[in-house]
Motif scaffolding. Structure first.
Motif, mmCIF file in Angstrom:
data_model
loop_
_atom_site.group_PDB
_atom_site.id
_atom_site.type_symbol
_atom_site.label_atom_id
_atom_site.label_comp_id
_atom_site.label_asym_id
_atom_site.label_seq_id
_atom_site.Cartn_x
_atom_site.Cartn_y
_atom_site.Cartn_z
ATOM 1 N N ALA A 161 0.817 -1.214 0.000
ATOM 2 C CA ALA A 161 0.000 0.000 0.000
ATOM 3 C C ALA A 161 0.852 1.267 0.000
ATOM 4 O O ALA A 161 0.319 2.370 -0.112
ATOM 5 N N GLY A 162 2.158 1.113 0.161
ATOM 6 C CA GLY A 162 3.036 2.281 0.234
ATOM 7 C C GLY A 162 2.906 3.047 1.540
ATOM 8 O O GLY A 162 3.203 4.243 1.600
ATOM 9 N N ASP A 163 2.457 2.362 2.578
ATOM 10 C CA ASP A 163 2.248 2.983 3.893
ATOM 11 C C ASP A 163 3.544 2.914 4.700
ATOM 12 O O ASP A 163 3.795 1.964 5.445
ATOM 13 N N GLU A 164 4.358 3.959 4.547
ATOM 14 C CA GLU A 164 5.680 3.978 5.170
ATOM 15 C C GLU A 164 5.611 4.013 6.698
ATOM 16 O O GLU A 164 6.398 3.350 7.374
ATOM 17 N N ASP A 165 4.657 4.776 7.236
ATOM 18 C CA ASP A 165 4.533 4.870 8.701
ATOM 19 C C ASP A 165 4.211 3.515 9.333
ATOM 20 O O ASP A 165 4.832 3.119 10.324
ATOM 21 N N SER A 166 3.247 2.800 8.740
ATOM 22 C CA SER A 166 2.900 1.479 9.271
ATOM 23 C C SER A 166 4.061 0.512 9.130
ATOM 24 O O SER A 166 4.325 -0.284 10.030
ATOM 25 N N PHE A 167 4.739 0.595 7.997
ATOM 26 C CA PHE A 167 5.896 -0.276 7.791
ATOM 27 C C PHE A 167 6.928 -0.074 8.892
ATOM 28 O O PHE A 167 7.406 -1.041 9.496
ATOM 29 N N HIS A 168 7.275 1.178 9.180
ATOM 30 C CA HIS A 168 8.288 1.451 10.199
ATOM 31 C C HIS A 168 7.825 1.005 11.593
ATOM 32 O O HIS A 168 8.607 0.439 12.361
ATOM 33 N N ARG A 169 6.552 1.243 11.884
ATOM 34 C CA ARG A 169 6.018 0.835 13.194
ATOM 35 C C ARG A 169 6.066 -0.683 13.339
ATOM 36 O O ARG A 169 6.513 -1.216 14.370
ATOM 37 N N LEU A 170 5.638 -1.400 12.317
ATOM 38 C CA LEU A 170 5.626 -2.866 12.361
ATOM 39 C C LEU A 170 7.036 -3.448 12.379
ATOM 40 O O LEU A 170 7.310 -4.412 13.109
ATOM 41 N N ALA A 171 7.923 -2.853 11.598
ATOM 42 C CA ALA A 171 9.309 -3.326 11.582
ATOM 43 C C ALA A 171 9.952 -3.119 12.955
ATOM 44 O O ALA A 171 10.695 -3.978 13.432
ATOM 45 N N SER A 172 9.634 -2.008 13.596
ATOM 46 C CA SER A 172 10.156 -1.766 14.946
ATOM 47 C C SER A 172 9.624 -2.790 15.936
ATOM 48 O O SER A 172 10.363 -3.300 16.787
ATOM 49 N N GLU A 173 8.338 -3.104 15.820
ATOM 50 C CA GLU A 173 7.738 -4.114 16.698
ATOM 51 C C GLU A 173 8.400 -5.477 16.500
ATOM 52 O O GLU A 173 8.721 -6.176 17.463
ATOM 53 N N LEU A 174 8.645 -5.829 15.244
ATOM 54 C CA LEU A 174 9.315 -7.095 14.953
ATOM 55 C C LEU A 174 10.740 -7.103 15.495
ATOM 56 O O LEU A 174 11.202 -8.103 16.055
ATOM 57 N N ASN A 175 11.423 -5.983 15.367
ATOM 58 C CA ASN A 175 12.791 -5.890 15.890
ATOM 59 C C ASN A 175 12.833 -6.037 17.402
ATOM 60 O O ASN A 175 13.775 -6.620 17.951
ATOM 61 N N VAL A 176 11.824 -5.522 18.088
ATOM 62 C CA VAL A 176 11.755 -5.677 19.546
ATOM 63 C C VAL A 176 11.618 -7.159 19.905
ATOM 64 O O VAL A 176 12.306 -7.658 20.796
ATOM 65 N N ILE A 177 10.763 -7.856 19.183
ATOM 66 C CA ILE A 177 10.588 -9.294 19.437
ATOM 67 C C ILE A 177 11.903 -10.024 19.221
ATOM 68 O O ILE A 177 12.313 -10.850 20.028
ATOM 69 N N LYS A 178 12.585 -9.701 18.124
ATOM 70 C CA LYS A 178 13.846 -10.371 17.819
ATOM 71 C C LYS A 178 14.939 -10.007 18.828
ATOM 72 O O LYS A 178 15.716 -10.869 19.229
ATOM 73 N N SER A 179 14.992 -8.750 19.242
ATOM 74 C CA SER A 179 16.055 -8.326 20.165
ATOM 75 C C SER A 179 15.842 -8.847 21.580
ATOM 76 O O SER A 179 16.796 -8.973 22.339
ATOM 77 N N ASP A 180 14.604 -9.165 21.925
ATOM 78 C CA ASP A 180 14.323 -9.730 23.250
ATOM 79 C C ASP A 180 14.748 -11.187 23.344
ATOM 80 O O ASP A 180 14.657 -11.797 24.393
#
Length: 69
Positions: free
Chosen positions: A42-61
């Motif tokens: 959809a080209g939704d950059e804000d959602s992409f960044h928010r979701l990628a950050s959430e995924l990174n938190v899961i991975k970093s934990d």
């Protein structure tokens, strides 16, 4: 014999909890990956960044494993 039964039941309970935690984590990460795909499509950059950050938190934990063990 009763102590052995109590220990067995405790271990069984812990194993069940670990399996459930793993299933919930896999479900959660799969949902995030799909949402990231939709955001990219959809080209939704804000959602992409928010979701990628959430995924990174899961991975970093240390909660997420990349191999299927």
């Amino acid at each position: 014999m009763d102590k052995m039964k109590v220990t067995y039941e405790a271990m069984l309970g812990l194993t069940a909890e670990m399996v459930l935690d793993e299933a919930v984590l896999k479900f959660r990460t799969d949902k995030i990956y799909h949402a990231i795909d939709r955001a990219l499509a959809a080209g939704d950059e804000d959602s992409f960044h928010r979701l990628a950050s959430e995924l990174n938190v899961i991975k970093s934990d240390g909660l997420y494993r990349t191999s299927s063990s």
